[in-house]
Design a protein around this motif. Structure first.
Motif, PDB file in Angstrom:
ATOM      1  N   ARG A 402       0.818  -1.211   0.000  1.00 32.28           N
ATOM      2  CA  ARG A 402       0.000   0.000   0.000  1.00 32.28           C
ATOM      3  C   ARG A 402       0.855   1.266   0.000  1.00 32.28           C
ATOM      4  O   ARG A 402       0.518   2.258  -0.652  1.00 32.28           O
ATOM      5  CB  ARG A 402      -0.934   0.003   1.213  1.00 32.28           C
ATOM      6  N   LEU A 403       1.980   1.243   0.735  1.00 29.20           N
ATOM      7  CA  LEU A 403       2.859   2.408   0.763  1.00 29.20           C
ATOM      8  C   LEU A 403       3.378   2.726  -0.635  1.00 29.20           C
ATOM      9  O   LEU A 403       3.410   3.881  -1.063  1.00 29.20           O
ATOM     10  CB  LEU A 403       4.022   2.144   1.727  1.00 29.20           C
ATOM     11  N   SER A 404       3.759   1.675  -1.356  1.00 29.99           N
ATOM     12  CA  SER A 404       4.225   1.849  -2.730  1.00 29.99           C
ATOM     13  C   SER A 404       3.094   2.342  -3.630  1.00 29.99           C
ATOM     14  O   SER A 404       3.303   3.178  -4.515  1.00 29.99           O
ATOM     15  CB  SER A 404       4.775   0.520  -3.250  1.00 29.99           C
ATOM     16  N   PHE A 405       1.878   1.818  -3.392  1.00 31.68           N
ATOM     17  CA  PHE A 405       0.710   2.229  -4.183  1.00 31.68           C
ATOM     18  C   PHE A 405       0.429   3.725  -4.030  1.00 31.68           C
ATOM     19  O   PHE A 405       0.224   4.442  -5.016  1.00 31.68           O
ATOM     20  CB  PHE A 405      -0.503   1.403  -3.738  1.00 31.68           C
ATOM     21  N   GLU A 406       0.423   4.204  -2.802  1.00 35.12           N
ATOM     22  CA  GLU A 406       0.117   5.617  -2.564  1.00 35.12           C
ATOM     23  C   GLU A 406       1.180   6.525  -3.183  1.00 35.12           C
ATOM     24  O   GLU A 406       0.869   7.588  -3.736  1.00 35.12           O
ATOM     25  CB  GLU A 406      -0.004   5.866  -1.063  1.00 35.12           C
ATOM     26  N   LYS A 407       2.430   6.098  -3.109  1.00 37.26           N
ATOM     27  CA  LYS A 407       3.511   6.880  -3.707  1.00 37.26           C
ATOM     28  C   LYS A 407       3.371   6.933  -5.228  1.00 37.26           C
ATOM     29  O   LYS A 407       3.485   8.002  -5.842  1.00 37.26           O
ATOM     30  CB  LYS A 407       4.857   6.260  -3.326  1.00 37.26           C
ATOM     31  N   GLU A 410       0.331   9.170  -6.367  1.00 37.05           N
ATOM     32  CA  GLU A 410       0.620  10.603  -6.273  1.00 37.05           C
ATOM     33  C   GLU A 410       1.525  11.054  -7.421  1.00 37.05           C
ATOM     34  O   GLU A 410       1.320  12.112  -8.015  1.00 37.05           O
ATOM     35  CB  GLU A 410       1.281  10.921  -4.929  1.00 37.05           C
ATOM     36  N   GLU A 411       2.529  10.249  -7.731  1.00 33.92           N
ATOM     37  CA  GLU A 411       3.452  10.594  -8.819  1.00 33.92           C
ATOM     38  C   GLU A 411       2.730  10.629 -10.160  1.00 33.92           C
ATOM     39  O   GLU A 411       2.914  11.556 -10.962  1.00 33.92           O
ATOM     40  CB  GLU A 411       4.606   9.586  -8.866  1.00 33.92           C
ATOM     41  N   ASN A 412       1.889   9.615 -10.422  1.00 31.29           N
ATOM     42  CA  ASN A 412       1.191   9.541 -11.710  1.00 31.29           C
ATOM     43  C   ASN A 412       0.142  10.631 -11.860  1.00 31.29           C
ATOM     44  O   ASN A 412      -0.099  11.127 -12.968  1.00 31.29           O
ATOM     45  CB  ASN A 412       0.542   8.169 -11.878  1.00 31.29           C
ATOM     46  N   LEU A 413      -0.497  11.012 -10.764  1.00 29.72           N
ATOM     47  CA  LEU A 413      -1.498  12.080 -10.835  1.00 29.72           C
ATOM     48  C   LEU A 413      -0.872  13.416 -11.229  1.00 29.72           C
ATOM     49  O   LEU A 413      -1.553  14.292 -11.766  1.00 29.72           O
ATOM     50  CB  LEU A 413      -2.217  12.217  -9.484  1.00 29.72           C
TER      51      LEU A 413
END
Length: 539
Positions: A402-407, A410-413
């Motif tokens: 999940r930590l990797s997912f949130e990072k 945010e980067e892709n957005l």
């Protein structure tokens, strides 16, 4: 305690074994080379002959080469041509001198820097010998200390001459090439892998490059690579002028950070002296040979100041880094002083070797220090990478967590080109599988479901964000591809159920955005749709 001590000793012996083997290898063959005098298989190379007949210098006969002829006028040297064979060439090295060669009064060769308006350079001259009785060499230098200097005269075939030059000066040339390779290696490695760590080593690499250029220019073999009189006459002197600049930057970024102003002043002085040497040379006021003494003095004073500052940091501030630097530069300063003294007393045949040995000493020590740093830094990077992998990886499936997912989200957005799709997946019937078959089978179901999802959406786009929840982030997806992926996922789940003794299903929800939407809002949309899909299955 004894068992631990023995293990530690054993590990130390194992670590030392390769070093002992290599040292034994080097020692064995070194002794063999020194004491084995057998020459049955040794290849020999014919070398040139030294002209040892009587020299007639300015009308005066000399049975051996004089160290120097005191004269402000050109020096005439007469040689008896009966000494030479038909296939022989004459080899002569001039030291910042013009050269004119006559056979029986006829000019057959000349090299004059004065007429060509180039800086004076020390050069090899290979001259074809034609028939005649007397060969006359006329040498002249505008520098009084060089005008009466007569180097050894050799003769032989071209192959013998070139073999002699490379045998006599090849080692120094190879030392320069080796330092050049080491310097380039350090610069490249520092830029590629250690951009934000110890950038001072880049300046150490640049220093090695400059040292290598100076050594190559002093090796007397540069003439075989470059024929430009300006380069041959300038490289050594200009390099001496700027060689301390990157080293001063090195100390600015390491053990002498507090003395930024002092080091900047010294850097400016070195630049000024170098520019002054260029201006004096090309204005005709003074040649490099006359003005290079300012570079020598500047370099000596700079190193005295640096050693003084390092001593202060060592003795007053107890700096271990300064202590280490003092010891190295203290030894180097001895070589620099020896170079300066020999230059002043006119012993020009030995001067460059003092600084070369000093530079090699510093270079070997600094390279050793750099390799130690690389070893420590690489271990730190490896450990940090391992910890980062643990922090961003799900232990059960090997998926990004999940930590990797949130990072990633945010980067892709922040870098949307066309659109961004966020998918949420929830594994149905997991509780029934755990209750019926046990949690081991439940874990297997999670792994199998993740495998189906990654087959459709690609592993690097997928994340495990909860116990039985997964997510995928895709960029620039069109509607046709979206529908194909949903169909493929359902087909993959059906195929998995046919092979398993338990049945699973995957609820899916997704949301799309074309702008920098807040991540929490996008996740809520996808999550709501996923639960809507789950509720519809229960109706």
């Amino acid at each position: 305690m004894k068992i631990e001590t023995r293990k530690m000793r054993m590990k130390r012996h194992i670590r030392l074994m390769p070093i002992l083997i290599m040292l034994s290898y080097v020692l064995f063959f070194s002794l063999l080379i020194v004491f084995d005098r057998s020459s049955n298989e040794k290849l020999t190379i014919e070398t040139v002959n030294r002209y040892d007949d009587t020299l007639i210098i300015n009308g005066t006969p000399y049975e051996k080469y004089p160290e120097k002829i005191e004269s402000k006028l050109p020096i005439e040297i007469d040689l008896d041509m009966t000494t030479f064979k038909d296939e022989d060439f004459l080899l002569l090295r001039t030291s910042l001198q013009d050269l004119f060669v006559y056979i029986d009064g006829v000019l057959v060769y000349s090299k004059s820097f004065n007429n060509e308006n180039h800086p004076y350079a020390s050069l090899w001259h290979v001259i074809e010998i034609s028939e005649g009785e007397t060969l006359t060499l006329v040498v002249y230098s505008p520098y009084e200390s060089m005008n009466g200097l007569i180097n050894d005269i050799h003769y032989g075939t071209l192959s013998e001459i070139y073999a002699y030059i490379f045998q006599s000066h090849g080692l120094q040339f190879l030392m320069g090439i080796l330092l050049n390779i080491i310097g380039l290696f350090i610069i490249v490695i520092s830029f590629m892998y250690y951009k934000n760590e110890r950038s001072n080593y880049v300046y150490f690499g640049i220093t090695l490059l400059l040292i290598s250029y100076w050594i190559v220019s002093e090796s007397r073999l540069l003439q075989f690579i470059i024929g430009s009189p300006d380069v041959l006459g300038s490289l050594s002197y200009i390099t001496l002028g700027i060689i301390s600049i990157p080293m001063l930057y090195f100390f600015k970024l390491s053990s002498l950070k507090k003395y930024d102003l002092v080091l900047n002043v010294m850097i400016s002085v070195s630049l000024f002296v170098t520019v002054m040497m260029l201006v004096l040379q090309f204005s005709g006021l003074a040649g490099y040979f006359e003005s290079v003494i300012f570079a020598h003095i500047t370099m000596i004073l700079e190193f005295i100041v640096v050693v003084g500052l390092l001593l202060y940091e060592w003795l007053k501030k107890q700096s271990n880094e300064a202590k280490k630097s003092v010891r190295v530069l203290g030894v180097f300063l001895i070589f620099v002083l020896a170079e300066f003294i020999y230059f002043l007393i006119g012993r020009f045949n030995y001067t460059s070797w003092f600084v070369i040995v000093g530079f090699l000493f510093v270079s070997v020590f600094m390279l050793y220090d750099y390799l130690k740093y690389i070893n420590v830094y690489t271990k730190k990077v490896y450990e940090a990478s391992a910890l980062e992998k643990l922090a961003y990886t799900d232990y059960l499936t090997g998926a990004n967590n999940r930590l990797s997912f949130e990072k990633r989200l945010e980067e892709n957005l922040q870098s949307i080109e066309k659109n961004l799709y966020l998918f949420y997946f929830d594994l149905d019937h997991l509780k029934e599988i755990n209750d019926t078959y046990g949690h081991n089978v439940g874990d297997e179901a999670i792994i199998q479901a993740y495998g189906v999802i990654t087959q459709v959406f690609q592993k690097n786009n997928c994340f495990r964000i909860g116990g039985d929840e997964f997510s995928c982030v895709l960029m620039n997806l069109d509607e046709a591809s979206l529908n194909d992926k949903i169909v493929s996922l359902k087909e993959g789940v059906t195929e998995l159920n046919l092979k398993s003794h338990y049945q699973i299903d995957v609820s899916i929800g997704y949301a799309m955005t074309t702008n920098e939407m807040k991540s929490q809002a996008l996740m809520k949309l996808a999550d709501d749709q996923m639960y809507e899909n789950k509720r519809n299955k229960r109706r």
